[in-house]
Design an enzyme around this catalytic site. Structure first.
Site, short mmCIF file in Angstrom:
data_model
loop_
_atom_site.label_atom_id
_atom_site.label_comp_id
_atom_site.label_asym_id
_atom_site.label_seq_id
_atom_site.Cartn_x
_atom_site.Cartn_y
_atom_site.Cartn_z
N ARG A 14 -3.31 7.92 -0.47
CA ARG A 14 -3.86 7.04 0.56
C ARG A 14 -3.90 7.77 1.90
O ARG A 14 -2.87 8.10 2.47
CB ARG A 14 -2.99 5.79 0.67
CG ARG A 14 -3.29 4.92 1.86
CD ARG A 14 -2.10 4.04 2.18
NE ARG A 14 -2.39 3.16 3.32
CZ ARG A 14 -1.45 2.51 4.01
NH1 ARG A 14 -0.18 2.64 3.66
NH2 ARG A 14 -1.78 1.76 5.03
N ASN A 22 10.23 -0.02 5.42
CA ASN A 22 8.88 0.15 5.96
C ASN A 22 8.07 -1.04 5.45
O ASN A 22 7.58 -1.02 4.34
CB ASN A 22 8.26 1.46 5.48
CG ASN A 22 6.88 1.68 6.08
OD1 ASN A 22 6.30 0.76 6.69
ND2 ASN A 22 6.35 2.88 5.94
N ALA A 64 1.92 -3.05 6.52
CA ALA A 64 1.13 -3.90 7.41
C ALA A 64 1.83 -5.21 7.75
O ALA A 64 1.57 -5.80 8.81
CB ALA A 64 -0.22 -4.21 6.78
N ASN A 80 0.81 -1.23 0.00
CA ASN A 80 0.00 0.00 0.00
C ASN A 80 0.84 1.27 0.00
O ASN A 80 0.28 2.37 -0.13
CB ASN A 80 -1.00 0.02 1.18
CG ASN A 80 -1.94 -1.16 1.15
OD1 ASN A 80 -2.63 -1.38 0.15
ND2 ASN A 80 -1.95 -1.96 2.22
N HIS A 111 8.39 3.87 10.05
CA HIS A 111 6.94 4.01 9.90
C HIS A 111 6.62 5.49 9.77
O HIS A 111 7.11 6.31 10.55
CB HIS A 111 6.19 3.40 11.09
CG HIS A 111 6.47 1.94 11.23
ND1 HIS A 111 6.08 1.02 10.29
CD2 HIS A 111 7.16 1.25 12.17
CE1 HIS A 111 6.49 -0.18 10.66
NE2 HIS A 111 7.16 -0.07 11.79
N ILE A 112 5.80 5.81 8.81
CA ILE A 112 5.42 7.21 8.58
C ILE A 112 4.61 7.72 9.77
O ILE A 112 4.83 8.81 10.28
CB ILE A 112 4.63 7.31 7.25
CG1 ILE A 112 5.55 6.92 6.08
CG2 ILE A 112 4.03 8.70 7.08
CD1 ILE A 112 4.79 6.61 4.79
N ASP A 143 12.26 -13.55 9.56
CA ASP A 143 13.21 -14.66 9.37
C ASP A 143 14.15 -14.38 8.19
O ASP A 143 15.33 -14.76 8.23
CB ASP A 143 12.47 -15.98 9.15
CG ASP A 143 11.79 -16.48 10.42
OD1 ASP A 143 10.96 -17.40 10.30
OD2 ASP A 143 12.08 -15.93 11.51
N ARG A 178 -1.45 -2.45 15.67
CA ARG A 178 -0.26 -1.86 15.08
C ARG A 178 0.86 -1.65 16.11
O ARG A 178 1.94 -1.18 15.77
CB ARG A 178 -0.59 -0.51 14.42
CG ARG A 178 -1.60 -0.58 13.32
CD ARG A 178 -1.76 0.77 12.61
NE ARG A 178 -3.02 0.88 11.91
CZ ARG A 178 -3.23 0.46 10.66
NH1 ARG A 178 -2.23 -0.10 9.97
NH2 ARG A 178 -4.42 0.55 10.09
N HIS A 228 3.32 -6.04 11.25
CA HIS A 228 2.53 -6.56 12.37
C HIS A 228 2.14 -8.03 12.19
O HIS A 228 1.47 -8.59 13.06
CB HIS A 228 1.26 -5.72 12.52
CG HIS A 228 1.50 -4.26 12.39
ND1 HIS A 228 2.31 -3.54 13.26
CD2 HIS A 228 1.06 -3.36 11.46
CE1 HIS A 228 2.34 -2.27 12.88
NE2 HIS A 228 1.60 -2.13 11.79
N TYR A 263 -0.69 9.67 6.19
CA TYR A 263 0.56 9.31 5.51
C TYR A 263 1.16 10.45 4.71
O TYR A 263 2.21 10.28 4.09
CB TYR A 263 0.31 8.09 4.62
CG TYR A 263 -0.10 6.86 5.40
CD1 TYR A 263 -1.43 6.47 5.48
CD2 TYR A 263 0.83 6.13 6.12
CE1 TYR A 263 -1.82 5.37 6.23
CE2 TYR A 263 0.45 5.03 6.87
CZ TYR A 263 -0.87 4.66 6.92
OH TYR A 263 -1.27 3.57 7.67
O1 LIG Z 1 3.11 4.24 9.36
C1 LIG Z 1 3.45 3.48 8.43
O2 LIG Z 1 4.26 3.82 7.54
C2 LIG Z 1 2.90 2.06 8.36
C3 LIG Z 1 2.28 1.81 7.04
C4 LIG Z 1 1.24 0.98 6.85
O3 LIG Z 1 0.79 0.71 5.63
C5 LIG Z 1 0.49 0.40 8.00
O4 LIG Z 1 -0.06 -0.89 7.71
C6 LIG Z 1 1.34 0.35 9.24
O5 LIG Z 1 0.59 -0.07 10.37
C7 LIG Z 1 1.98 1.72 9.49
#
Ligand SMILES: O=C(O)[C@@H]1C=C(O)[C@@H](O)[C@H](O)C1
Length: 157
Positions: A23, A81, A84, A16, A107-108, A94, A118, A87, A28
């Site tokens: 988005r 990064n 998702a 994503n 993480h942004i 691994d 999260r 998590h 973000y």
């Molecule tokens: O903060 C971000 O860059 C992370 C980005 C994502 O797409 C989320 O699934 C994470 O939970 C957080």
């Protein structure tokens, strides 16, 4: 003179993050992934680092990209990064352990201020460190932190 010790920054973004800019911009930001890459390239040029970038929505493709570092883990660090997969993915954890490459987790958003699911990362305890909550600046910050903390002094500019 001996070959310059080239340090490669592998920027890896997970699912994503290709949607950056459109988005949920309130979370973000409005920068696109392309903007982020341009900024990271500028920072790497300033610091004398090589940059490679990768983004995928597929867990296995991310794992394959981490495996591709094998054999040059000594001159590489990941700025990652996982989105998702942070998590959920034991498999990505691994892969990192399997290649023994230093990782700075980015993480942004500040994931610790968000939904409980999260708050756990499968990566953080094997990462060098974590940058979270500083928007897309976190990627540039991670590269600068790596240059300060990971590189032999001879590589410091
Ligand atoms: O903060 C971000 O860059 C992370 C980005 C994502 O797409 C989320 O699934 C994470 O939970 C957080």
């Amino acid at each position: 003179a001996d070959r310059a010790f080239v340090v490669c920054t592998q920027l890896i973004n997970g699912p994503n993050l290709n949607l950056l800019g459109t988005r949920e911009p309130e979370k973000y930001g409005s920068q696109t992934l392309s903007d982020v890459i341009t900024q990271c390239q500028s920072t790497c040029t300033e610091l004398g680092l090589h940059l490679e970038t990768f983004q995928s929505n597929h867990e296995g493709h991310i794992i394959d990209r981490i495996h591709a570092v094998l054999g040059r883990a000594q001159s590489t660090f990941l700025v990652m990064n996982p989105g998702a997969f942070t998590h959920t993915s034991v498999a990505i954890r691994d892969a990192i352990s399997g290649v023994q490459v230093p990782v700075i987790e980015v993480h942004i958003t500040n994931v610790h201020k968000r939904e409980a699911f999260r708050h756990h990362s499968y990566i953080s305890d094997i990462a060098v460190g974590v940058v979270a909550g500083f928007g897309t600046y976190g990627y540039e910050a991670a590269i600068r932190l790596a240059a300060q903390h990971l590189l032999p002094s001879s590589n410091k500019v």
